[in-house]
Write an enzyme that holds these catalytic residues in place. Structure first.
Site, PDB file in Angstrom:
ATOM      1  N   LYS A   1       0.808  -1.222   0.000  1.00  0.00           N
ATOM      2  CA  LYS A   1       0.000   0.000   0.000  1.00  0.00           C
ATOM      3  C   LYS A   1       0.845   1.278   0.000  1.00  0.00           C
ATOM      4  O   LYS A   1       0.457   2.282  -0.599  1.00  0.00           O
ATOM      5  CB  LYS A   1      -0.959   0.010   1.196  1.00  0.00           C
ATOM      6  CG  LYS A   1      -0.288   0.010   2.557  1.00  0.00           C
ATOM      7  CD  LYS A   1      -1.336  -0.111   3.655  1.00  0.00           C
ATOM      8  CE  LYS A   1      -0.668  -0.218   5.032  1.00  0.00           C
ATOM      9  NZ  LYS A   1      -1.656  -0.453   6.073  1.00  0.00           N
TER      10      LYS A   1
ATOM     11  N   ILE B   1       9.981  -1.941   3.727  1.00  0.00           N
ATOM     12  CA  ILE B   1      10.207  -1.626   2.313  1.00  0.00           C
ATOM     13  C   ILE B   1       9.640  -0.244   1.986  1.00  0.00           C
ATOM     14  O   ILE B   1      10.336   0.645   1.499  1.00  0.00           O
ATOM     15  CB  ILE B   1       9.557  -2.677   1.389  1.00  0.00           C
ATOM     16  CG1 ILE B   1      10.083  -4.081   1.711  1.00  0.00           C
ATOM     17  CG2 ILE B   1       9.803  -2.318  -0.075  1.00  0.00           C
ATOM     18  CD1 ILE B   1      11.572  -4.237   1.556  1.00  0.00           C
TER      19      ILE B   1
ATOM     20  N   LYS C   1      14.377  13.654  -0.964  1.00  0.00           N
ATOM     21  CA  LYS C   1      14.791  14.101  -2.299  1.00  0.00           C
ATOM     22  C   LYS C   1      14.114  15.420  -2.655  1.00  0.00           C
ATOM     23  O   LYS C   1      14.743  16.321  -3.234  1.00  0.00           O
ATOM     24  CB  LYS C   1      14.434  13.023  -3.326  1.00  0.00           C
ATOM     25  CG  LYS C   1      14.710  13.433  -4.773  1.00  0.00           C
ATOM     26  CD  LYS C   1      14.276  12.351  -5.738  1.00  0.00           C
ATOM     27  CE  LYS C   1      14.491  12.810  -7.192  1.00  0.00           C
ATOM     28  NZ  LYS C   1      14.099  11.772  -8.167  1.00  0.00           N
TER      29      LYS C   1
ATOM     30  N   ARG D   1      36.752  20.186  25.134  1.00  0.00           N
ATOM     31  CA  ARG D   1      37.511  21.408  25.448  1.00  0.00           C
ATOM     32  C   ARG D   1      38.801  21.463  24.654  1.00  0.00           C
ATOM     33  O   ARG D   1      39.190  22.495  24.129  1.00  0.00           O
ATOM     34  CB  ARG D   1      37.815  21.453  26.947  1.00  0.00           C
ATOM     35  CG  ARG D   1      36.581  21.629  27.820  1.00  0.00           C
ATOM     36  CD  ARG D   1      36.991  21.672  29.287  1.00  0.00           C
ATOM     37  NE  ARG D   1      37.736  22.885  29.597  1.00  0.00           N
ATOM     38  CZ  ARG D   1      38.614  22.985  30.588  1.00  0.00           C
ATOM     39  NH1 ARG D   1      38.876  21.927  31.341  1.00  0.00           N
ATOM     40  NH2 ARG D   1      39.225  24.120  30.831  1.00  0.00           N
ATOM     41  N   TYR D   2      39.488  20.324  24.583  1.00  0.00           N
ATOM     42  CA  TYR D   2      40.714  20.189  23.804  1.00  0.00           C
ATOM     43  C   TYR D   2      41.056  18.717  23.729  1.00  0.00           C
ATOM     44  O   TYR D   2      40.377  17.866  24.311  1.00  0.00           O
ATOM     45  CB  TYR D   2      41.872  20.992  24.423  1.00  0.00           C
ATOM     46  CG  TYR D   2      42.056  20.795  25.908  1.00  0.00           C
ATOM     47  CD1 TYR D   2      42.756  19.704  26.409  1.00  0.00           C
ATOM     48  CD2 TYR D   2      41.541  21.719  26.817  1.00  0.00           C
ATOM     49  CE1 TYR D   2      42.927  19.520  27.766  1.00  0.00           C
ATOM     50  CE2 TYR D   2      41.706  21.544  28.189  1.00  0.00           C
ATOM     51  CZ  TYR D   2      42.397  20.448  28.658  1.00  0.00           C
ATOM     52  OH  TYR D   2      42.565  20.270  30.002  1.00  0.00           O
TER      53      TYR D   2
ATOM     54  N   HIS E   1      46.022   9.473  34.571  1.00  0.00           N
ATOM     55  CA  HIS E   1      46.688   9.202  33.291  1.00  0.00           C
ATOM     56  C   HIS E   1      46.421   7.767  32.818  1.00  0.00           C
ATOM     57  O   HIS E   1      47.342   7.044  32.430  1.00  0.00           O
ATOM     58  CB  HIS E   1      48.181   9.467  33.390  1.00  0.00           C
ATOM     59  CG  HIS E   1      48.511  10.902  33.658  1.00  0.00           C
ATOM     60  ND1 HIS E   1      47.991  11.927  32.903  1.00  0.00           N
ATOM     61  CD2 HIS E   1      49.287  11.481  34.604  1.00  0.00           C
ATOM     62  CE1 HIS E   1      48.439  13.091  33.366  1.00  0.00           C
ATOM     63  NE2 HIS E   1      49.220  12.850  34.407  1.00  0.00           N
TER      64      HIS E   1
ATOM     65  N   ASP F   1      64.759 -12.710  39.342  1.00  0.00           N
ATOM     66  CA  ASP F   1      65.238 -11.533  40.058  1.00  0.00           C
ATOM     67  C   ASP F   1      64.135 -10.809  40.830  1.00  0.00           C
ATOM     68  O   ASP F   1      64.362 -10.280  41.922  1.00  0.00           O
ATOM     69  CB  ASP F   1      65.964 -10.571  39.106  1.00  0.00           C
ATOM     70  CG  ASP F   1      65.131 -10.189  37.888  1.00  0.00           C
ATOM     71  OD1 ASP F   1      64.012 -10.714  37.742  1.00  0.00           O
ATOM     72  OD2 ASP F   1      65.607  -9.368  37.072  1.00  0.00           O
TER      73      ASP F   1
END
Length: 552
Positions: free
Chosen positions: A93, A153, A164, A252-253, A313, A506
């Site tokens: 449809k 579909i 478009k 920020r960076y 870190h 060691d």
């Protein structure tokens, strides 16, 4: 002359009628909106507003029935409008040419006359979203026939046609854009061209993502890509991966102040880290904040008891599990209060007032990441408004990691290895005590988040010293001891955790007189026997995991 005058009159009559038809077709009460949504959130509100702004509504069956059930009667069901024969159980449809002629109309006079003569409505707004293919079907592993029958579909075709013709049609695929449309109709009685272009781009992207999910489903099916039930490391990587990234925000960076950066998300968390968090306080995030937060989050989710992980870190500098969040925080902080400055903290339980009371008395921190926070704690921590607070959904699990290299991307499944008292291999004469086994299991959960070479000393579910990122293992051993001695921790009865094997004896010789009683390591060195002999010589316990936990 008479014939000439008659022609003039006839042409004038025809032209007047053309103008009348065009005017009637384009006046307020001849505006149409097509609505067909699977996600019906806020659709009633939008429909009511569109009617208020003189739009007639055409809707597909499911949405039509929903709007009618909510008391909205000014809606035409698409089958009634198209007046078509019900073929293939209504599967075709929304592929009717009458529908697409109305969407693709260029609004010229000739076009409008054609539409009027063929009883075709000009559609100015298309509101549509597709059936959630992946979420509702693939993830639930419903059978192929049901999955195939729910591949949309008509929806993608309509969206492409509307996008478009963006100069004349507004296409809306995201319910977050409903308010934008309503505001523009209220203020301008029309949708601005820039908005139409933005929404068209969003619509084409939406279609491409939908097709991508379906493509990957069939790709997965073709290659038989499955996780074995309890063995995710056997995943077979596909030959081709398509990533669609969405920018969440500019940061920020970057890693350094002179570098720019932004945070992107992917809709597909099978392949990359996807941090779905909400910032409720503090300055804008930086690149390093997010990296540290990600490590903190992954690490703290290893624990079920109240736990605290402190990251600096991208390395843990203090970790503890305890009976209360307050105790866990104090123990983690005490591991390395110097490195604590400017750190990121993660908790696995709701942040409470008594813990916040102590946090705000200590040195400056960058960020806290938590699953939730009490109202009292939120009010108090707000006084330190420079501290960023991130809320996170702790139910999510990252299965894959991605790193960029020159001209390529590395992808691996996440290091989800875990050990317990039943799958460790005791290789020493001395059998570790129950509390020592608990400590090495605790430490093993942390070691995979410490940059290699990595060594941890821990006791009573608390880290005492962490040695990270050294080029030789013996240096990591020494560094962790320096850290513990700085805090005047007594290493007697503690355990040592190593992310990879000891290449020589060691390290064992170096810690032999410090009171460390139990060592856990992967094993697998050519000199394993030499290392085990050293352990037995000093009457220590040693456990092999038979699995390495490097982190680069």
């Amino acid at each position: 002359m008479t014939i000439y005058l008659i022609n003039i009159i006839i042409n004038k009559y025809i032209y007047s009628n053309i103008i009348l038809i065009y005017t009637n077709m384009t006046k307020k009460n001849n505006k149409y909106a097509l609505i067909s949504v699977s996600n019906k959130s806020n659709i009633l509100f939008l429909a009511q507003k569109l009617i208020e702004y003189n739009y007639n509504l055409i809707s597909t069956k499911g949405t039509y029935l929903f709007l009618k059930s909510q008391g909205l009667n000014n809606v035409i069901e698409i089958s009634e409008y198209l007046n078509y024969s019900k073929l293939m159980n209504e599967k075709v449809k929304t592929l009717h040419p009458k529908l697409y002629r109305g969407i693709l109309s260029d609004r010229s006079i000739n076009d409008v006359i054609f539409m009027k003569m063929n009883n075709i409505k000009i559609i100015d707004i298309v509101v549509i979203n597709f059936y959630p293919f992946e979420k509702n079907f693939v993830e639930k592993k419903i059978n192929d026939n049901i999955i195939s029958s729910n591949i949309d579909i008509g929806g993608p075709c309509i969206v492409r046609a509307a996008a478009k013709n963006y100069k004349n049609v507004t296409v809306i695929i995201d319910n977050k854009d409903y308010l934008l449309i309503i505001d523009e109709l209220k203020n301008n009685n029309s949708i601005l061209l820039n908005t139409k272009i933005k929404l068209a781009q969003k619509a084409f992207h939406y279609v491409s993502l939908y097709d991508k999910k379906i493509s990957e489903y069939f790709n997965t099916k073709y290659q038989n890509l499955k996780y074995l039930k309890n063995n995710k490391k056997n995943y077979v990587f596909p030959d081709k991966i398509t990533l669609n990234l969405f920018k969440k925000e500019n940061l920020r960076y970057g890693e350094n102040h002179h570098q720019k950066s932004a945070l992107y998300y992917t809709d597909d968390n099978k392949y990359v880290n996807n941090n779905n968090f909400e910032q409720i306080q503090g300055k804008k995030l930086s690149y390093n904040n997010i990296i540290d937060a990600n490590v903190a989050l992954e690490c703290v989710q290893e624990f079920s008891n109240p736990s605290c992980v402190i990251i600096k870190h991208a390395n843990p500098c203090g970790v503890s599990s305890s009976h209360t969040l307050k105790e866990a925080y104090i123990n983690a902080y005490n591991t390395d209060p110097v490195s604590y400055f400017g750190s990121v903290i993660a908790f696995n339980k709701q942040l409470n007032l008594e813990t916040v009371n102590i946090i705000i008395q200590n040195n400056y921190i960058e960020l806290i990441i938590i699953p939730s926070i009490t109202n009292e704690a939120k009010i108090l921590i707000a006084k330190k408004n420079n501290i960023r607070i991130l809320l996170y959904n702790f139910n999510s699990q990252i299965l894959f990691e991605m790193k960029c290299v020159n001209n390529g991307i590395l992808i691996q499944n996440t290091n989800l290895n875990q050990i317990n008292k039943n799958n460790i291999n005791i290789v020493s004469k001395r059998i570790p005590k129950k509390n020592e086994i608990e400590d090495i299991i605790f430490g093993w959960k942390i070691i995979k988040f410490v940059k290699s070479n990595a060594i941890i000393y821990c006791k009573n579910n608390m880290t005492l010293g962490i040695g990270a990122g050294q080029m030789s293992r013996i240096d990591s051993v020494k560094l962790a001891i320096i850290k513990a001695k700085e805090r005047k921790f007594n290493l007697h009865g503690s355990s040592m955790i190593s992310d990879a094997f000891f290449p020589f004896r060691d390290s064992i010789d170096f810690i032999s007189n410090l009171g460390i009683k139990c060592i856990i390591q992967p094993g697998g060195s050519l000199r394993d026997k030499e290392v085990i002999d050293a352990v037995n010589q000093y009457n220590l316990s040693m456990v092999f995991t038979n699995i390495r936990s490097f982190r680069h």
